[in-house]
Design a protein around this motif. Structure first.
Motif, short mmCIF file in Angstrom:
data_model
loop_
_atom_site.label_atom_id
_atom_site.label_comp_id
_atom_site.label_asym_id
_atom_site.label_seq_id
_atom_site.Cartn_x
_atom_site.Cartn_y
_atom_site.Cartn_z
N THR A 73 -73.32 -13.09 0.30
CA THR A 73 -74.20 -14.26 0.11
C THR A 73 -73.74 -15.16 -1.03
O THR A 73 -74.19 -16.29 -1.12
CB THR A 73 -75.64 -13.80 -0.20
N GLN A 74 -72.90 -14.60 -1.93
CA GLN A 74 -72.43 -15.37 -3.10
C GLN A 74 -73.59 -15.88 -3.95
O GLN A 74 -73.58 -17.00 -4.43
CB GLN A 74 -71.62 -16.59 -2.62
N ARG A 75 -74.61 -15.04 -4.08
CA ARG A 75 -75.80 -15.48 -4.81
C ARG A 75 -76.30 -14.43 -5.79
O ARG A 75 -75.92 -13.27 -5.73
CB ARG A 75 -76.96 -15.73 -3.83
N ASN A 76 -77.24 -14.87 -6.65
CA ASN A 76 -78.05 -13.98 -7.49
C ASN A 76 -78.99 -13.18 -6.57
O ASN A 76 -79.13 -13.53 -5.40
CB ASN A 76 -78.84 -14.84 -8.46
N PRO A 77 -79.69 -12.13 -7.11
CA PRO A 77 -80.52 -11.30 -6.24
C PRO A 77 -81.59 -12.07 -5.45
O PRO A 77 -81.77 -11.79 -4.26
CB PRO A 77 -81.19 -10.32 -7.20
N VAL A 78 -82.28 -13.02 -6.07
CA VAL A 78 -83.32 -13.75 -5.33
C VAL A 78 -82.66 -14.58 -4.24
O VAL A 78 -83.08 -14.55 -3.06
CB VAL A 78 -84.15 -14.67 -6.27
N GLY A 79 -81.61 -15.31 -4.60
CA GLY A 79 -80.93 -16.16 -3.63
C GLY A 79 -80.29 -15.36 -2.51
O GLY A 79 -80.26 -15.78 -1.36
N ALA A 80 -79.77 -14.17 -2.85
CA ALA A 80 -79.11 -13.33 -1.84
C ALA A 80 -80.12 -12.92 -0.78
O ALA A 80 -79.84 -12.98 0.42
CB ALA A 80 -78.50 -12.09 -2.50
N ILE A 81 -81.30 -12.52 -1.23
CA ILE A 81 -82.33 -12.09 -0.27
C ILE A 81 -82.79 -13.28 0.56
O ILE A 81 -82.94 -13.19 1.78
CB ILE A 81 -83.48 -11.39 -1.02
N LYS A 82 -82.97 -14.42 -0.12
CA LYS A 82 -83.41 -15.63 0.63
C LYS A 82 -82.35 -16.07 1.64
O LYS A 82 -82.68 -16.60 2.68
CB LYS A 82 -83.70 -16.77 -0.35
N ALA A 83 -81.08 -15.84 1.31
CA ALA A 83 -80.02 -16.25 2.24
C ALA A 83 -80.08 -15.44 3.53
O ALA A 83 -79.68 -15.90 4.59
CB ALA A 83 -78.65 -16.10 1.58
N ILE A 84 -80.57 -14.19 3.43
CA ILE A 84 -80.67 -13.34 4.62
C ILE A 84 -82.00 -13.58 5.34
O ILE A 84 -82.05 -13.72 6.56
CB ILE A 84 -80.54 -11.84 4.24
N THR A 85 -83.09 -13.58 4.58
CA THR A 85 -84.43 -13.81 5.16
C THR A 85 -85.13 -14.89 4.34
O THR A 85 -85.74 -14.58 3.31
CB THR A 85 -85.33 -12.56 5.09
N PRO A 86 -85.03 -16.14 4.79
CA PRO A 86 -85.62 -17.24 4.02
C PRO A 86 -87.14 -17.10 3.86
O PRO A 86 -87.69 -17.49 2.84
CB PRO A 86 -85.27 -18.48 4.84
N LYS A 87 -87.79 -16.53 4.87
CA LYS A 87 -89.26 -16.42 4.79
C LYS A 87 -89.67 -14.99 4.48
O LYS A 87 -88.89 -14.07 4.60
CB LYS A 87 -89.87 -16.81 6.14
N GLY A 88 -90.96 -14.85 4.09
CA GLY A 88 -91.50 -13.51 3.91
C GLY A 88 -91.41 -13.05 2.48
O GLY A 88 -90.90 -13.76 1.60
N GLY A 89 -91.91 -11.83 2.28
CA GLY A 89 -92.09 -11.33 0.91
C GLY A 89 -90.87 -10.66 0.31
O GLY A 89 -90.90 -10.26 -0.86
N TRP A 90 -89.76 -10.52 1.06
CA TRP A 90 -88.61 -9.78 0.54
C TRP A 90 -88.10 -10.35 -0.78
O TRP A 90 -87.58 -9.63 -1.62
CB TRP A 90 -87.47 -9.75 1.55
N LYS A 91 -88.25 -11.68 -0.94
CA LYS A 91 -87.67 -12.25 -2.17
C LYS A 91 -88.35 -11.74 -3.44
O LYS A 91 -87.78 -11.78 -4.52
CB LYS A 91 -87.62 -13.77 -2.12
N LEU A 92 -89.59 -11.21 -3.26
CA LEU A 92 -90.26 -10.60 -4.43
C LEU A 92 -89.38 -9.52 -5.05
O LEU A 92 -89.41 -9.28 -6.25
CB LEU A 92 -91.60 -9.97 -4.01
N LEU A 93 -88.62 -8.85 -4.19
CA LEU A 93 -87.72 -7.81 -4.66
C LEU A 93 -86.69 -8.39 -5.63
O LEU A 93 -86.36 -7.78 -6.65
CB LEU A 93 -87.03 -7.22 -3.42
N GLY A 94 -86.23 -9.60 -5.33
CA GLY A 94 -85.30 -10.28 -6.24
C GLY A 94 -85.98 -10.60 -7.56
O GLY A 94 -85.40 -10.40 -8.64
#
Ligand code: PFF
Length: 448
Positions: A73-94
């Motif tokens: 994803t070439q991103r920080n943890p929040v951006g990496a998760i958003k790059a895979i699943t833009p919607k939903g709560g997964w980004k909280l993990l970042g």
């Protein structure tokens, strides 16, 4: 790696540059301060064995998973998760990763400050013991501020020149000094008790809390569960073999921790000290070793300087996670992000610095079986949040992004025939990691 994280994204200079930087993040106070005292609190050899099992079964697979998500994803943890699943709560993990990184940085800098204090103590021949040293607010705050400030300066200036270059000298030097100390420690009269305690397992000592402590220590020591390795992975080149590099980092980190134990425990028993004395353990034992060793003052001086630098190469990765997030996602400048996150870590660190005797309240505050603010933060963020983060990351990478996609990313560097290893990895990340971590966490809440 270049100073600014901009497009195109900065990259590590070489594979070895990456391995050194990632080992720099992994090797730190976790190996030399936290591993020995946690081993001491959890009964010795049986804990060491659990720890090694956790590194192999869970640590290495999660390390490979984080690195491949980062590179993909070439991103920080929040951006990496958003790059895979833009919607939903997964980004909280970042966000949990950014929070954990900042809080760990706060108390990590307090302990690293003790190391700087011990450099000064060694130079000035001060013989005050650890408890006296630590309850003195002047030195306590001063060293904490110096260390956090150094971390900020390095991250502000960029990681490349300094850290990549230093690591090349630092790692071998630390290794050689540890070897010398092991030899000295093993030859002390009365060392046998320590060897037995450290290497001869008593399985009746293994309880649910031992396993959680071992797992938490594996995540802490390998810098996993909060996205540091996602962030470092985002700067890896496509040609780099993630499987072998990740395994080398984990192996080196574990070797250094095991070596630190071989220094501490024989000496501890030889001096008739208590293994279960908690966070002060190595700061009580090491000066004793140096005071008895021929040339001990010089050795001690070198040792504490190396330890402070090892801590610095770890603390910059703790800070880098939040900075990469703010720069990528909030589009702030690198300078502003670095200053703001350091300020937050400073505020969180104040009660930790006061928790070693200076403030009655912060020293005796009790929560979930831990006493003192620093210990509580270390348990909640250093053990629990990283372990929980590791659980969610293995679910996210194994199932949501999909082990197949991760494997495709790993293989994109055309690393040759690793198909068997990759099958094993897919199985570990999808089934073994989540199930074991989940059971360990359930146990923590007393479900069994
Ligand atoms: N691994 C570091 C140590 O053992 O000292 C501490 C650490 C760094 C933990 C980075 C977590 C992290 F993301």
């Amino acid at each position: 790696m270049t100073d600014k994280i901009s497009t195109p994204r900065a990259q590590w200079g070489s594979r070895i540059g990456f391995i050194l930087a990632a080992s720099g993040s992994a090797i730190g106070l976790g190996n030399i301060w936290r591993f020995p005292y946690t081993t001491g609190e959890h009964g010795g050899a049986a804990f060491v064995l659990m720890y090694i099992i956790c590194v192999v079964l869970i640590g290495i697979p999660v390390m490979i998973a984080e690195l491949s998500l980062g590179r993909h994803t070439q991103r920080n943890p929040v951006g990496a998760i958003k790059a895979i699943t833009p919607k939903g709560g997964w980004k909280l993990l970042g966000y949990l990763g950014v929070l954990a990184g900042t809080v760990i940085l706060s108390y990590y800098s307090v302990v690293a400050g003790w190391t700087i204090g011990y450099i000064v103590k060694t130079i000035t021949h001060s013989t005050s013991d650890f408890n006296t040293f630590i309850a003195d607010p002047k030195s306590e705050f001063g060293y904490f501020i110096i260390f956090l400030g150094l971390t900020m300066l390095v991250v502000l200036g960029g990681v490349k020149g300094g850290i990549e270059r230093w690591s090349k000298i630092l790692m071998p030097a630390l290794f050689i000094i540890l070897l010398g100390l092991i030899v000295f420690s093993l030859t002390l009269p009365g060392a046998e008790g320590g060897i037995a305690f450290y290497l001869n397992p008593d399985f009746s000592k293994i309880t649910g809390s031992t396993i959680l402590a071992a797992l938490g220590q594996a995540f802490f020591s390998l810098s996993l569960g909060m996205g540091a390795m996602i962030t470092y992975g985002s700067y890896i080149k496509k040609e780099t073999n993630i499987i072998s590099s990740g395994t080398i980092v984990a192996f080196t980190d574990t070797l250094i921790a095991v070596m630190a134990g071989l220094v501490i425990f024989p000496a501890l028993f030889a001096f008739g000290m208590q293994p279960s004395q908690g966070p002060g353990l190595v700061f009580n034992v090491l000066p004793q070793i140096f005071s008895q060793m021929p040339g001990g003052m010089i050795v001690g001086l070198f040792f504490f300087i190396l330890l402070a630098i090892a801590a610095l190469t770890s603390s910059i990765s703790l800070l880098e996670v939040g900075v990469a997030w703010a720069v990528d996602e909030l589009k702030t400048s690198r300078t502003l992000a670095t200053i703001l996150i350091t300020a937050v870590a400073f505020i969180f660190g104040i009660p930790s610095a006061m928790s070693q005797g200076y403030s009655e309240f912060f020293s005796t505050i009790h929560f979930i079986g831990k006493t003192g603010f620093l210990d509580i933060m270390d348990f909640v963020f250093g053990s629990f949040a990283l372990t929980f983060g590791g659980l969610m990351l293995s679910l996210f990478i194994g199932w949501k992004w999909g082990a197949k996609n991760a494997v495709a990313e790993i293989q994109s560097s055309r690393i040759g025939n690793y198909s068997m290893l990759l099958k094993i990895w897919s199985f570990l990340i999808r089934f073994v990691c989540p199930v074991i971590i989940f059971l360990v966490l359930l146990n923590l809440f007393g479900i069994f």
